[in-house]
Design a protein around this motif. Structure first.
Motif, PDB file in Angstrom:
ATOM      1  N   HIS A 362       0.828  -1.208   0.000  1.00 43.24           N
ATOM      2  CA  HIS A 362       0.000   0.000   0.000  1.00 43.24           C
ATOM      3  C   HIS A 362       0.865   1.263   0.000  1.00 43.24           C
ATOM      4  O   HIS A 362       0.735   2.126  -0.869  1.00 43.24           O
ATOM      5  N   HIS A 366       1.802   4.663  -2.730  1.00 39.73           N
ATOM      6  CA  HIS A 366       1.933   6.110  -2.456  1.00 39.73           C
ATOM      7  C   HIS A 366       3.312   6.605  -2.895  1.00 39.73           C
ATOM      8  O   HIS A 366       3.453   7.675  -3.491  1.00 39.73           O
ATOM      9  N   GLU A 390      -5.163   7.571  -2.732  1.00 42.01           N
ATOM     10  CA  GLU A 390      -5.424   6.210  -2.238  1.00 42.01           C
ATOM     11  C   GLU A 390      -5.727   5.226  -3.368  1.00 42.01           C
ATOM     12  O   GLU A 390      -5.670   4.021  -3.161  1.00 42.01           O
TER      13      GLU A 390
HETATM   14 ZN   LIG Z   1      -2.832   5.289   2.042  1.00 45.15          ZN
END
Ligand SMILES: [Zn+2]
Length: 577
Positions: A362, A366, A390
């Motif tokens: 995750h 980013h 996101e």
């Molecule tokens: Zn995040």
């Protein structure tokens, strides 16, 4: 009008850390210089470049001091340094930032690639009130108070004091008594902090309402909508999204929980039964040392796309990863973007769990956003809406899924990979209803400033929402723990209204994943191209460029849920070998 005094200008340092040691008066001179310079079509490019460089350094210094503080919350000098910088440099700089924004807006110049940044600046400038500067600073300190309360939460487990991330791993244990003991221990610790968190909430809530009133907003929700630059959707859209979740996700979540209850052979599913493997298998142990986590994650990122893998390797070699859980580290995981060097940094608390792998994938997404958009010249073009930021991270979790196996350099055998993917996809379905609770709670709180100043009313409303969005889970006898769930949601304290973003982005990410099932290369190409746009396009277009749609409706959400459910069926047959 500010006086120009370039003679006494100390030239800007090469690194943000050097700037952190400067006196405010030296930094201020740079702001005054920019305020005083002539601004027209001929000078605007140079002027923007100088402003951007200054802001990059001021921002990065702030972010680096933040990182330092979260790496060791017990070291008081780090917090003091952060606070001093916040008070003496960061907050005063915001006042000057405001003047520069106004100067640019007043000039009516529209430099290339600046339509969206200008739209954002206009909204921010409209919201800015000098009276709010000290209040916003107070708010940041209250956030630190929350972190302190949570950071100090250790519990005694078999004679040893352990952190919450370690305690939560016990919830994966097949032995139900162990899980219940761990869950009750954690909740007991939270209940002990209940008066402190309640008190903090009331102070925060009143402060936030005051901030909204100062900015001439009807309520703090209106303030946040503008502050978060939500110009392409409304609170009503969020209500539609909540209703869509209630109609298409809540039944799917109930099915998942019912399957779990049956597999665990229980009469009723309790809150401590959610993390354990349904078939009583031991928790997955994807890695033991952080070096192994880094190496295998690198392999996976390379498999998704060689350029992305290269970015991750660069972060490792440049020491932009701090991944292991240590006592005193702040909770959670995050990626931050160091603006001046155009590099991301990843912070997390890895203890060897499957969840750690997901977190790193995750945060990796980013980080890739930062790399892809790094060539945009101006910091104002790098303000990426969270609703899309996101998508970058959540898409990466799904794009990485096919490469989790050891055959691809990853962490798992085939059945283990299937098992971890089942958990991941189930968590996506279970997340949407929880997200709706967190979001709806805040809509209620900040549009009912009388009621929500009363912590008991907050408890009651949280419980009401909990019952609306959560089925098939037995909380009987746990009413105190249930209604105080909002205390345990960091975002409510840290970043008001920053949560629906995850729900929307999750729906975007499932669409990117769907595209990859048809054509992996093309889906990743579109994904990367959309990331490279940074914050230079409207939100709706960023989604489109990534091959997705920004959606709130039950139709789009229903399709996503169907894809997840059909994939779960396939994975179920792979995991039970
Ligand atoms: Zn995040």
């Amino acid at each position: 009008m500010a006086e120009r005094s370039t003679e006494s200008l100390r030239s800007l340092p090469g690194s943000a850390l050097e700037l952190a040691d400067w006196d405010w008066s030296d930094i201020e001179k740079h702001y005054l210089d920019l305020e005083g310079r002539p601004l027209d079509a001929g000078t605007v490019e140079e002027w923007l470049k100088a402003w951007s460089r200054l802001k990059e350094l001021v921002q990065e210094a702030f972010d680096r001091l933040f990182v330092a503080k979260t790496l060791d919350t017990a070291d008081e000098s780090r917090e003091a340094r952060y606070n001093t910088y916040l008070e003496q440099i960061y907050t005063p700089s915001e006042e000057h930032e405001q003047r520069l924004k106004k100067k640019l807006l007043d000039s009516e110049l529209e430099p290339d690639g600046f339509a969206i940044p200008l739209r954002n600046l206009r909204a921010q400038a409209q919201l800015f009130r000098e009276d709010n500067l000290s209040l916003l600073e107070q708010e940041k300190k209250l956030v630190s108070e929350y972190d302190k309360i949570i950071g100090a939460q250790m519990v005694e487990w078999e004679g040893e004091m352990i952190t919450f991330p370690r305690l939560y791993r016990k919830l994966e244990q097949p032995d139900r008594n162990t899980r219940e003991k761990a869950w009750r221990l954690a909740m007991g610790r939270y209940q002990a902090d209940r008066p402190a968190i309640n008190d903090l909430w009331v102070r925060m809530f009143e402060l936030r309402n005051e901030i909204a009133a100062n900015a001439d907003q009807a309520d703090y929700r209106d303030y946040c909508w503008q502050y978060r630059l939500r110009m392409e959707y409304t609170p009503e859209d969020c209500m539609e999204f909540h209703a869509a979740i209630e109609s298409v996700v809540v039944p799917a979540a109930a099915k998942i929980l019912e399957r779990r209850r049956v597999a665990l052979q229980l009469d009723a599913l309790r809150p401590w039964d959610l993390q354990v493997d349904r078939f009583g298998r031991d928790p997955l142990e994807p890695f033991s040392a952080v070096e192994e986590l880094i190496q295998k994650a690198s392999n996976i990122f390379h498999a998704v796309n060689p350029a992305l893998g290269g970015y991750f390797d660069k972060m490792n070699s440049e020491e932009l990863l701090d991944l292991d859980n240590r006592e005193g580290k702040a909770p959670g995981g995050y990626a931050v973007y160091f603006n001046a060097i155009r590099r991301p940094f990843i912070f997390m608390n890895a203890v060897g769990s499957a969840g750690d792998v997901e977190t790193l994938l995750h945060e990796g997404g980013h980080a890739f956003h930062a790399f892809e958009s790094a060539t945009l010249p101006n910091i104002h073009q790098l303000t990426i809406p969270y609703e899309f930021a996101e998508v970058a991270s959540m898409s990466m979790e799904l794009l990485a899924a096919p490469y989790l196996t050891t055959a691809n350099g990853g962490f798992y055998s085939e059945p283990e990979a299937a098992r971890s993917r089942i958990k991941h996809l189930e968590d996506i379905v279970l997340f949407w209803p929880y997200m709706a609770v967190v979001d709806a709670f805040q809509h209620w709180a900040y549009t009912n400033s009388q009621a929500a100043a009363d912590v008991e009313a907050c408890d009651a409303h949280w419980a009401l929402l909990w019952d609306r969005f959560t089925k098939e889970l037995d909380w009987s006898g746990l009413e105190q723990e249930k209604k105080t769930g909002w205390h345990r949601k960091l975002h409510i304290f840290h970043n008001p209204f920053y949560y629906v973003d995850y729900g929307l982005a999750q729906l975007g990410a499932v669409q990117v994943w769907r595209n990859a099932l048809d054509d992996q290369e093309r889906a990743v190409k579109e994904y990367r191209e959309a990331l490279a746009l940074g914050g230079t396009m409207p939100l709706v277009e960023l989604y489109q460029r990534a091959g997705a749609k920004l959606a709130f409706d039950a139709g789009t959400l229903g399709e996503a849920v169907e894809l997840i459910e059909s994939t779960l069926e396939i994975l179920e047959s792979q995991s039970s070998n």
